[in-house]
Enzyme design. Sequence first.
Site, PDB file in Angstrom:
ATOM      1  N   GLU A   7      86.161  26.411  51.196  1.00 54.66           N
ATOM      2  CA  GLU A   7      86.893  27.657  51.479  1.00 54.66           C
ATOM      3  C   GLU A   7      87.399  27.623  52.925  1.00 54.66           C
ATOM      4  OE1 GLU A   7      84.978  31.366  50.432  1.00 54.66           O
ATOM      5  OE2 GLU A   7      86.282  32.504  51.776  1.00 54.66           O
ATOM      6  N   ARG A  55      77.811  40.113  52.738  1.00 59.67           N
ATOM      7  CA  ARG A  55      77.521  40.109  51.307  1.00 59.67           C
ATOM      8  C   ARG A  55      76.006  40.097  51.061  1.00 59.67           C
ATOM      9  NH1 ARG A  55      80.268  39.768  46.335  1.00 59.67           N
ATOM     10  NH2 ARG A  55      82.357  39.484  47.178  1.00 59.67           N
ATOM     11  N   GLU A  83      80.570  33.201  40.098  1.00 62.64           N
ATOM     12  CA  GLU A  83      79.356  33.184  40.909  1.00 62.64           C
ATOM     13  C   GLU A  83      78.133  33.853  40.284  1.00 62.64           C
ATOM     14  OE1 GLU A  83      81.905  34.807  44.071  1.00 62.64           O
ATOM     15  OE2 GLU A  83      80.651  33.675  45.451  1.00 62.64           O
TER      16      GLU A  83
HETATM   17  N1  MTE Z   1      82.958  25.904  38.954  1.00 64.83           N
HETATM   18  C1  MTE Z   1      83.243  24.605  39.124  1.00 64.83           C
HETATM   19  N2  MTE Z   1      83.243  23.798  38.061  1.00 64.83           N
HETATM   20  N3  MTE Z   1      83.523  24.092  40.359  1.00 64.83           N
HETATM   21  C2  MTE Z   1      83.503  24.892  41.487  1.00 64.83           C
HETATM   22  O1  MTE Z   1      83.757  24.406  42.590  1.00 64.83           O
HETATM   23  N4  MTE Z   1      83.132  27.156  42.393  1.00 64.83           N
HETATM   24  C3  MTE Z   1      82.461  28.419  42.191  1.00 64.83           C
HETATM   25  C4  MTE Z   1      82.832  29.018  40.833  1.00 64.83           C
HETATM   26  N5  MTE Z   1      82.693  28.055  39.793  1.00 64.83           N
HETATM   27  C5  MTE Z   1      83.193  26.276  41.330  1.00 64.83           C
HETATM   28  C6  MTE Z   1      82.945  26.745  40.014  1.00 64.83           C
HETATM   29  C7  MTE Z   1      82.734  29.399  43.204  1.00 64.83           C
HETATM   30  S1  MTE Z   1      81.862  29.337  44.634  1.00 64.83           S
HETATM   31  C8  MTE Z   1      83.641  30.406  43.022  1.00 64.83           C
HETATM   32  S2  MTE Z   1      83.869  31.600  44.183  1.00 64.83           S
HETATM   33  C9  MTE Z   1      84.436  30.504  41.802  1.00 64.83           C
HETATM   34  O2  MTE Z   1      84.183  29.435  40.912  1.00 64.83           O
HETATM   35  C10 MTE Z   1      85.901  30.526  42.207  1.00 64.83           C
HETATM   36  O3  MTE Z   1      86.765  30.493  41.146  1.00 64.83           O
HETATM   37  P1  MTE Z   1      87.212  31.796  40.341  1.00 64.83           P
HETATM   38  O4  MTE Z   1      87.553  32.837  41.350  1.00 64.83           O
HETATM   39  O5  MTE Z   1      88.360  31.321  39.582  1.00 64.83           O
HETATM   40  O6  MTE Z   1      86.038  32.195  39.512  1.00 64.83           O
HETATM   41  N1  HPA Z   2      83.405  36.090  48.973  1.00 63.32           N
HETATM   42  C1  HPA Z   2      83.808  34.826  49.080  1.00 63.32           C
HETATM   43  N2  HPA Z   2      84.538  34.390  50.052  1.00 63.32           N
HETATM   44  C2  HPA Z   2      84.908  35.254  50.996  1.00 63.32           C
HETATM   45  C3  HPA Z   2      84.521  36.589  50.941  1.00 63.32           C
HETATM   46  C4  HPA Z   2      83.734  37.034  49.878  1.00 63.32           C
HETATM   47  O1  HPA Z   2      83.358  38.199  49.769  1.00 63.32           O
HETATM   48  N3  HPA Z   2      85.032  37.181  52.019  1.00 63.32           N
HETATM   49  C5  HPA Z   2      85.679  36.240  52.711  1.00 63.32           C
HETATM   50  N4  HPA Z   2      85.619  35.066  52.094  1.00 63.32           N
HETATM   51 MO1  MOS Z   3      82.937  30.947  46.267  1.00 64.33          MO
HETATM   52  S1  MOS Z   3      81.305  30.828  47.495  1.00 64.33           S
HETATM   53  O1  MOS Z   3      83.335  32.518  46.888  1.00 64.33           O
HETATM   54  O2  MOS Z   3      83.999  29.861  47.041  1.00 64.33           O
END
Ligand code: MTE
Ligand code: HPA
Ligand code: MOS
Length: 878
Positions: free
Chosen positions: A350, A428, A830
């Site tokens: 990120e 958070r 998550e």
């Molecule tokens: N799933 C896979 N296969 N690979 C990833 O890197 N990242 C996770 C989750 N699932 C991840 C994953 C994290 S930390 C987040 S925040 C969400 O996917 C982000 O994607 P989304 O917003 O589309 O759910």
């Molecule tokens: N979640 C994940 N990533 C972020 C957030 C959050 O709430 N705020 C800033 N980056």
């Molecule tokens: Mo997920 S820790 O918000 O990239």
Amino acid sequence: MSADQSPVRPALTALALPPNWRPAVRTGLRFWAISRVAFLAYGLVLAALVPAVRPKNASSAALWPVTLYSRYDSGHFAHIAVFGYPLKPFRLPLMNGDNDHAFLPGYPIGARWLADALTGGKPGPHSYLVALAVLAWLGAALAAVLIWRLAADETNAEIADRAVVILLAGPYAIFLMASYSEGVFLAFALAAWLAGRRDRWWLAGLMAAGAAQAASKLNVVATTEDLARRAAKKITADIEPLTPVTDPRVAAANGDLIVPPKKFKLGETETAFSDCAHVYEGRADINGQEHLYLETQGAYALPTESGIKIYSSTQGPTAVQRAVCKVTGLPMHQVEVDVQRLGGGFGGKEDQANAWAAICAVGTQLTRRPVKYALHRMEDMRMTGKRHPYSANYKIGLDRDLKIIAYEAVFYQNAGAACDLSPAVLERTLFHCTNSYFVPNVTATAYSCRTNLPPNTAFRGFGGPQGMFVIESAIARAAEKLGVTAAEIQAKNLIQNGDEFPYGQLAESEAVTSWQQADAKYDFAQLKKEADEFNANSRYFKKGVALMPVCFGISFTKTPMNQARSLVHVYTDGSVAVSTGAVEMGQGVNTKIAQVAANIFGLPIDKVRIHTTNTLRIANTSPTAASAAADLNGKATQTACETIRDRLFEIAKDLVEAETIQDLSLKSGFIYRKGERTSLDWQTVVMDAHLKRVSLSEHSHYATPGINFDWTIAKGHPFSYHVYGTAIVGVTVDCLRGRYEIDYVKCCHDFGSSMNTAVDNGQIEGGVVQGIGWMTMEEVVYDAAGKLRSNALSTYKVPDIYSIPKEIAILPLETGRENLAIFNSKAVGEPPLMYGIGAYFAIRNAVKVFAECEPEFDAPFTPEKVLMNLYAGKLADS
Ligand code: MTE
Ligand code: HPA
Ligand code: MOS
């Protein structure tokens, strides 16, 4: 942070030229000039003393040439190089041991040139250069004092820390992110000039090696990876090791915080505790977690006609773009960042993909050639931040009915050496400090503590899991003291509709429903009974069961980040191209966005293509994070598609003689009128629209409605909605060896109404396993010197095929409730990770069956710790 405070310098600061570099450079030039004038004046005074100081045994072959430069480098001092003569008699205290550089071959060679030039190749021992050498040295010392005083000033210190110094040397292009030093700079300017002459490149290389020794951060660019790695090996760094701080509590005691403490308060805990029948206090420690994305960090930069294009493995293309602009000085419209997909991110990309992209971009800017950089696994593990470890104190108060009346928590977050995302993660933690429970009186305080570790960063759950672990620990402690199961306390305190979270938002709760539906399906009492029966009949294997309710808020807690855009093109052949700000990293967001477009256009999914995430097509993106990417980008895509669809309906209306476009719909490639298929197909209406000069493209924006947060009062409505769920986790502990197996994780999970159960179940399975890994086996170890010991997969254990649960059962929560998610399908990325916390408490329960003990709350519960707890009493007796 200055070099003097920390032995670990974050690579990021090396890359950032100060935004106000012009005045900084002006100041730099000014004191360069002052130092030179002072030099000369002092030198003239001392000229008379030359014969007295000239050593008697000076060899006549010695040329006494000199190159001199005074070096200003965050508190280091002057250097001067004299070839052919032992310098020791003249060593000044100010040299600070650094004059080793004087003997590095580059300088003497340069010095000989200078001498040759000045003396026409026939210098004698009494050459004026003798005098100059001595004078210069003393003058340099004076200059050093001057510079040292100037460096005390903040602006100058910034120059010292941030200047970028470059060297191009033949097949190597070594460039240094060095501290500002006019000496190094001059040497490099000369070297760069030499680089144009292939026969002399070695000289530049030698000089660079000398200068490199003085530099604190450097990078090597070469034509092959092998060459680059060999060149990098030639670089050594002088580091004065200081004692690092790795414990957040120590940092807090030193007052070393990244940001001022943050606090949530609901009700009044002070008075509430006095009304409680039972009050327990304790401590919980939570270790970090390595992201272990399969694809390590990396980037690839290329020169383009308009600037630089970067292929980056990032969750935040715009963050990369900003970082690249900062170091290259290019405006954002000249930097294009493109992301096809990631081999995993999990939060680790990120913010921490920026550095590698910026390094590549600088290399490309300097060489005008493509530059690629991918970290080796061990480099990645050592250099990048991880999930934040926390240490926390809790105090929990319950009434006679097991209702939690008051809860206090103090969180010490181990932020590492620089800010990164730590403040947002810290927030958070506070947002989730009461997990799925309603507690009327809460005081939660959180400190982001600066330690000398690589900056920790986002990791699935983003601080939430750590907050939840602490209240689950408090509940487990209360339960064992009161002789009840934790589940009894958990069930009594689940948050209900209309209850207030400590941050002011009112719950639209599914906590109780998910608990009840899980119980109805899996029968908690029966699972507990099976474990008890097993335990009664098994001497050395014990089963433990724990329940883990989860409540996770969806939205970036920074409200402005909750926006996204989508660009949709329908081509005249009827195919559809979609670009959004979402980054695909295995979580299936592209599949979901394609489903949105296919659904609205009534097309099979193969007619829709999701294209790369690209800053030229979609600008100012929020990172793909906070589980919100499908919602934000899906909703923007929905609007874009609906806009195009309605334009097509206007065209179709006349063709199929409908009265209003409300009568029309699109399904399986055809226009339907009042639910009846017409003969007008998608492709025809698309072509017709084009011929009628109607736009087949749309760029739409979505901003999550109804969210806000005011940090001045720490109240608001930060989340669009919450995701709920309840998991039951069963384990078997081998009480002779301390090993354990996860028998099952059975959960009732709140998907809303899932758009894609294959994707969503995959997210649950992956999240659960990652959570179990964090809680039970992945142990990040830094030694006392702050060095990462768990720096490979041989020393850092992640879940494998043998350690994943034997069964993961997923029951979708049945709820009729509407929500603000895309197509009513709640975010899933998550929240399931936190079911893994149940594994910790299930193991703890099994340990307690075997041994009378109250294990400390110290995650992860590794087999070693399990064993120590199983035999803690016996070890103490013996
Ligand atoms: N799933 C896979 N296969 N690979 C990833 O890197 N990242 C996770 C989750 N699932 C991840 C994953 C994290 S930390 C987040 S925040 C969400 O996917 C982000 O994607 P989304 O917003 O589309 O759910
Ligand atoms: N979640 C994940 N990533 C972020 C957030 C959050 O709430 N705020 C800033 N980056
Ligand atoms: Mo997920 S820790 O918000 O990239």
